[in-house]
Design an enzyme around this catalytic site. Structure first.
Site, PDB file in Angstrom:
ATOM      1  N   SER A  71      13.775   0.794 -13.461  1.00 60.39           N
ATOM      2  CA  SER A  71      12.929   0.977 -13.701  1.00 60.39           C
ATOM      3  C   SER A  71      12.184   1.925 -13.394  1.00 60.39           C
ATOM      4  CB  SER A  71      12.519  -0.582 -13.462  1.00 60.39           C
ATOM      5  OG  SER A  71      12.540  -1.322 -14.360  1.00 60.39           O
ATOM      6  N   VAL A  72      12.531   2.885 -12.321  1.00 57.02           N
ATOM      7  CA  VAL A  72      11.599   4.298 -12.170  1.00 57.02           C
ATOM      8  C   VAL A  72      11.791   4.911 -13.773  1.00 57.02           C
ATOM      9  CG1 VAL A  72      12.410   6.599 -11.177  1.00 57.02           C
ATOM     10  CG2 VAL A  72      12.920   4.400 -10.408  1.00 57.02           C
TER      11      VAL A  72
END
Length: 368
Positions: free
Chosen positions: A67-68
């Site tokens: 999710s970065v």
């Protein structure tokens, strides 16, 4: 002590020391980068790129930062907003008419970026994540689970398709193409949304937490896992060829700490890095406009969301399932990134925070 490769300013010695400690504690591998004023003061890596610990982590090793990736997709939207091509206060349906179905005509672009659109769960087959038209059509047909804008629920997988399709409707390019051509390319950043086959040999596949296997799919409260209450995404899914090839702009970005910190230094440095201007100062500031503050319905924890980024005091950024993280400090003009293949249970994972605090030790010395 684990062998750490790369380079660092001596003021930041606490960062390689911290990474070595994590590897000594059993992590497979990872990389850490700290950029100040758009230049690296830490660029290090160590450990192994495989679960069997036979392939050393190299300078150009990349891994799924999960999710970065959301921060990269958000940056694409912010660039378009800064250019005047995207109005964050406009209904999504202005750009994507089919999205108005099922009462979503009042959903604004800012609701997508702030996790308040009411479409947090992926309830289709895993295979549909790899099919952009199918994934976006499914989301366009859904009814919001709450009145858009009044509550937040982490859109773990869905946010990328929602923002990405809006980008595609405006530009005619997929979000992966737009990111490559307009952001990563000009900066020379080794980060990819939709990974070409020729890069497969550089990939460090995700390693489940100790005592967990390939079916591990975290969904605990407070975890940043691509699952929510919808179809769970497992380690075996994110390690598949199909996942790497697909553009899943909330979760399938591949890079290393150097590339993450380089790209997000744009947000730390007023929109310009190494002579490349991607945003105005106002465009950077837009990301920090609070969209929601309170209990997240999916994460089960208090959050503050800006436009595509989490807000943490004066800093912004986000973390990924398994431990990767980026933290941006505009006041210090610093971006700190950690990219790892070693997953840990979310409740027990403070690695990112430890590395960020080590970076602040160096920043204090640098600014003294």
């Amino acid at each position: 002590m684990a062998d750490i490769q790369g380079s660092y300013d001596e003021l930041f010695i606490a960062v390689p020391t911290a990474l070595a400690g994590l590897l000594d504690d059993g992590d497979a591998g990872g990389s850490v980068a700290v950029f100040v004023d758009g230049e690296p003061v830490v660029d290090i890596w160590g450990g192994f790129a495989d679960a069997g610990r036979t392939i050393p982590w190299q300078r150009d090793t990349i891994t799924n930062v999960h999710s970065v990736t959301k921060t990269m997709t958000a940056l694409c939207a912010l660039v378009l907003a800064d250019r005047g091509d995207l109005d964050v206060d406009a209904p999504v349906a202005r750009y994507w008419p089919e999205f108005a179905a099922a009462g979503k005509d009042t959903v604004l672009v800012r609701h997508l970026l702030g996790h308040t659109a009411g479409l947090p769960d992926w309830d289709g087959p895993i295979e549909d994540l790899y099919d952009w038209p199918s994934a976006t059509a499914r989301l366009a047909a859904q009814k919001p689970q709450w009145e858009p804008g009044v509550a937040a629920g982490y859109h773990s997988v869905t946010q990328g398709f929602l923002v990405g399709e809006t980008v595609r409707r405006i530009t005619g390019s997929t979000v992966g193409q737009f990111f490559a051509e307009e952001i990563a390319g000009p900066l020379g950043a080794d980060f990819h949304i939709g990974l070409p086959a020729e890069d497969d040999l550089r990939v460090a596949l995700s390693v489940p937490p100790p005592s967990r296997g390939e079916d591990y799919a975290a969904s605990a409260a407070g975890s940043d896992a691509p699952s929510g209450t919808g179809t769970p995404v497992r380690v075996r899914d994110v390690n598949s060829v199909a996942w790497r090839r697909a553009q899943i702009p909330a979760a399938s970005g591949f890079g290393n700490a150097r590339s993450v910190a380089l790209v997000q230094s744009v947000m730390a440095c007023g929109g310009e890095v190494r002579g490349v201007r991607l945003l105005s100062q106002a465009g950077c500031d837009r990301a920090r406009e609070e969209q929601f503050s309170g209990e997240d319905l999916r994460l089960g924890m208090p959050v503050r969301y800006g436009l595509g980024y989490g807000l943490f005091g004066a800093t912004l950024g986000w973390g990924g399932w398994g431990g990767s993280i980026v933290v941006i400090d505009p006041e210090g003009r610093m971006a700190v990134a950690y990219a790892t293949n070693q997953m840990r249970e979310p409740a027990d994972d403070n690695r990112g925070l430890e590395l960020v605090m080590a970076a602040y030790d160096g920043l204090k010395g640098l600014r003294a």
